[in-house]
Design a protein around this motif. Structure first.
Motif, PDB file in Angstrom:
ATOM      1  N   UNK A 181       0.834  -1.207   0.000  1.00  0.00           N
ATOM      2  CA  UNK A 181       0.000   0.000   0.000  1.00  0.00           C
ATOM      3  C   UNK A 181       0.863   1.248   0.000  1.00  0.00           C
ATOM      4  N   UNK A 182       1.850   1.213   0.844  1.00  0.00           N
ATOM      5  CA  UNK A 182       2.682   2.405   0.916  1.00  0.00           C
ATOM      6  C   UNK A 182       3.465   2.605  -0.371  1.00  0.00           C
ATOM      7  N   UNK A 183       3.795   1.525  -0.973  1.00  0.00           N
ATOM      8  CA  UNK A 183       4.525   1.617  -2.236  1.00  0.00           C
ATOM      9  C   UNK A 183       3.630   2.279  -3.285  1.00  0.00           C
ATOM     10  N   UNK A 184       2.392   1.878  -3.273  1.00  0.00           N
ATOM     11  CA  UNK A 184       1.470   2.467  -4.234  1.00  0.00           C
ATOM     12  C   UNK A 184       1.243   3.948  -3.923  1.00  0.00           C
ATOM     13  N   UNK A 185       1.223   4.241  -2.649  1.00  0.00           N
ATOM     14  CA  UNK A 185       1.066   5.646  -2.269  1.00  0.00           C
ATOM     15  C   UNK A 185       2.268   6.448  -2.764  1.00  0.00           C
ATOM     16  N   UNK A 186       3.422   5.857  -2.616  1.00  0.00           N
ATOM     17  CA  UNK A 186       4.628   6.561  -3.086  1.00  0.00           C
ATOM     18  C   UNK A 186       4.509   6.853  -4.565  1.00  0.00           C
ATOM     19  N   UNK A 187       3.998   5.892  -5.256  1.00  0.00           N
ATOM     20  CA  UNK A 187       3.844   6.071  -6.697  1.00  0.00           C
ATOM     21  C   UNK A 187       2.929   7.269  -6.972  1.00  0.00           C
ATOM     22  N   UNK A 188       1.816   7.270  -6.298  1.00  0.00           N
ATOM     23  CA  UNK A 188       0.868   8.370  -6.486  1.00  0.00           C
ATOM     24  C   UNK A 188       1.496   9.704  -6.109  1.00  0.00           C
TER      25      UNK A 188
END
Length: 655
Positions: A181-188
């Motif tokens: 999840x945090x990785x995806x947030x980083x992407x965003x």
DNA sequence: GTAGGGTTAATG
DNA sequence: CATTAACCCTAC
């Protein structure tokens, strides 16, 4: 967007303030996600969802923000295979679709996109395997893994796990969903850095101590402290700040206009928004959260009430406000519709029609499932349900098992300051029941499962039909936000008076579904009970009418062979039944219901989508479908779909 | 990309 | 079997 130029200048206060609120809640949602407070995240996204339906001063980055929220909502629920945002898809598959949209709208480096896709797919595999959904895992392998060249190794591993039906493996254990999840947030966040919202800036500049957090260069322009500790902005200072910020945020209203409006309002209500915000804050900095949630929401609401053209609504917003804060948590909610219905009718009936039940899980913000417990549930009903389930089970065994999971946050806390709507609390959630007690507790704020049968098929149908014919005008689709009318009407027969008094409806869309809340004015148990029944009925009917079409529920869903396909509409609507506006599904962020297996076939149009379409036509004119499509966060709709929908709407005189 | 007629499939 | 929203196909 900018196009509304002509009309733009005459933005209503609601549009402007909704924009501020929108920006604020998006910002808060992202912060919550970053802090891994996923419960708060879902609360904030729900607020955003409901805001979007109201008139908003659309800004160019609004779509971007909406897409980001959609993406993160799907990611957030990606480990819940029973949830769906777009009908047949798992949340992570929906995330892939949204990713496509994001990439189309913004420039995303191809490598980055691939990396993210890969991460999502692998996580999806892990989720499926861990939960023993081998069939689904296999599908994922076939459909998504095919082109992943560099993941050959992993693919093999997954293949073998699927083949051997193994749900435990070191690789599976290693991966952490929260890291993902945090990785995806980083992407965003790499993609789009959300600026500090106007409201926060205003608050901060006003000297509010709590505002901290976000990075922003604080220009302590004009801020003066009062002896009382209260902070006060000089008018001149405020004007300056406003000038800067309004430019930056594209607010088109001049300060003086705003001032005038405020003054007007002032006469009626005691405090105009800004005042409220600014003055309140200082008062008890400590006790209140930095951002005075109440203030904001309150503002929004008030606005709403003022502007809402739909006459009928008038009352609700205010009420909501009032109740919103504290009551939101109210444990006693209404009973799920289902229950009442079923109780009323013989179990046999219930069961019969429904052959395939589908399970819908919806995430309701603050729904409390607990209700079910109390609701006196007749045993008979349970049993019938179970039976149903069994039947269903044959179809897809998979989905069923996990009824409910906790929401991420896990916390059940009901209270969400944020969502006033929730106040109503009563979103009834329906759940199917399997083991009620336990589950209910867990779910707190999450979802519900509904079964189709809950409601009697016949009634539904009939009602639906009527709806079509007689009321197109009101049909949910029609106009946006008006919610209550229909419900009222429908309900009328059954309970007129009380209803109007007691129930406030807000509908929030929930994601996928609409959440409607009705709040009993008086929570007293007796009353509540009464309401329940009522609402039940109501709901079933209203459900139908309202958006039935929108609901994607299960239209195509059940794969079960040969079975009765008739019922496809799920009834997972809420108790309040009105879910008029929203369609359920697809809402921006929320997930809907259980999956039906098969391919997505036809996707009914949601109220929200219809609203976007109307707005798009208003802005760009009919015929500019592609432009409209790209200007709103449609997911899985082509320009041709928009055109067809427009044609249908014209035919129905919905526009 | 869009318009418009034809088709599909859910529903009663 | 009729109706109809969503979808599909094709010409422009």
């Amino acid at each position: 967007m900018g196009e509304s130029v002509g009309e733009a200048r005459s933005l209503s206060d609601e549009q402007i303030i909704n924009r501020w609120s929108f920006d604020y809640y998006v910002f808060k949602a992202l912060s919550a996600f970053r802090d891994a407070d996923y419960t708060a995240f879902t609360h904030f996204t729900s607020i955003v969802e409901s805001l979007v339906v109201r008139p908003v001063d659309g800004h160019s980055d609004m779509i971007v923000k909406l897409r980001c929220m959609q993406f993160l909502s799907r990611i957030n629920n990606g480990d819940k295979l029973d949830l769906t945002f777009e009908e047949p898809k798992t949340p992570l598959e929906s995330a892939l679709s949204v990713l496509e949209d994001i990439c189309r709208d913004m420039s995303v480096p191809p490598r980055e996109k691939e990396r993210v896709q890969q991460a999502i797919i692998e996580t999806l595999m892990v989720v499926c395997l861990r939960s023993g959904e081998f069939t689904r895992a296999e599908e994922v392998l076939l459909t998504h893994f095919s082109d992943a060249a560099d993941s050959a190794g992993k693919r093999k591993l997954f293949e073998s796990l699927v083949r051997r039906r193994r749900s435990s493996h070191s690789v599976l254990q290693l991966s952490s969903y929260s890291d993902f999840k945090q990785d995806m947030l980083d992407f965003i966040e790499r993609l789009y850095r959300v600026p500090e919202p106007f409201l926060l800036q205003m608050l901060r500049r006003s000297g509010h101590p709590g505002v901290s957090s976000e990075p922003v260069t604080s220009s302590s322009q004009e801020r003066q402290k009062d002896h009382g500790g209260a902070v006060r902005l000089s008018l001149r200072g405020l004007r300056q700040v406003y000038g800067v910020l309004s430019e930056r945020y594209g607010v088109s209203v001049s300060f003086s206009q705003l001032q005038q409006e405020l003054e007007h309002q002032d006469e009626q209500e005691q405090s105009p928004e800004l005042h409220l915000a600014l003055s309140e804050t200082p008062r008890d900095p400590e006790s209140q959260p930095p951002y005075a949630g109440m203030t904001i929401s309150r503002l929004v609401q008030e606005d709403d009430s003022q502007l809402s053209d739909q006459g009928q609504d008038t009352r609700s917003p205010h009420r909501i406000l009032v109740t919103s804060g504290p009551e939101s948590d109210e444990p006693e909610l209404q009973t799920p519709v289902t229950r009442s219905h079923s109780s009323g009718r013989s179990p046999a009936q219930t069961c019969s029609p429904a052959r395939h039940t589908q399970k819908h899980i919806r995430m309701v913000l603050s729904s409390d499932v607990e209700l079910e417990d109390h609701a006196a549930s007749p045993p008979s009903r349970c049993s019938s349900r179970q039976q149903q389930k069994k039947k269903k089970k044959s179809d897809h065994s998979e989905s069923e098992c996990v009824l409910m999971e906790e929401e991420d946050g896990g916390s059940a806390q009901v209270s969400s300051p944020a969502r006033p709507s929730s106040s109503s609390s009563s979103p009834a959630v329906r759940r199917s029941a399997r083991d009620t007690p336990r589950q209910s507790r867990m779910v707190l704020s999450s979802d519900v499962e509904l079964e189709d049968h809950a409601v009697s098929p016949p009634s539904r149908r009939s009602s639906r039909k009527q709806q079509k014919k007689s009321d197109h005008s009101e049909s949910a689709l029609v106009s946006s936000p008006a919610r209550p009318r229909r419900s009222d009407r429908d309900t009328q027969n059954q309970s007129q008076s009380s209803e109007s008094e007691c129930v406030v409806e807000l509908e929030v869309k929930d994601g996928g579904s609409c959440i409607q809340h009705s709040t009993p004015a008086r929570p007293s148990s007796t009353d509540t009970q009464r309401h329940r029944n009522r609402s039940v009925t109501v709901s079933s009917e209203s459900e139908e009418h309202s958006e039935s079409p929108a609901v994607k529920t299960s239209r195509r869903s059940s794969p079960s062979p040969g079975g009765a396909h008739k019922r496809r509409r799920a009834r997972w609507q809420d108790v309040s039944g009105t879910h008029e506006n929203w369609s359920d599904e697809e809402s921006l962020f929320s997930s809907t219901s259980g999956r039906s297996s098969k391919k997505s076939s036809r996707k009914m149009w949601t109220v929200q989508e219809s609203e976007w379409l109307k707005e798009g036509v208003r802005r760009f004119g009919a015929g500019h479908w592609e432009k409209i499509r790209s200007s709103f966060p449609f997911t899985e709709r082509t320009a041709v779909n928009l055109k067809d929908r427009w044609r249908t709407m014209l035919k129905l005189r919905l526009v």
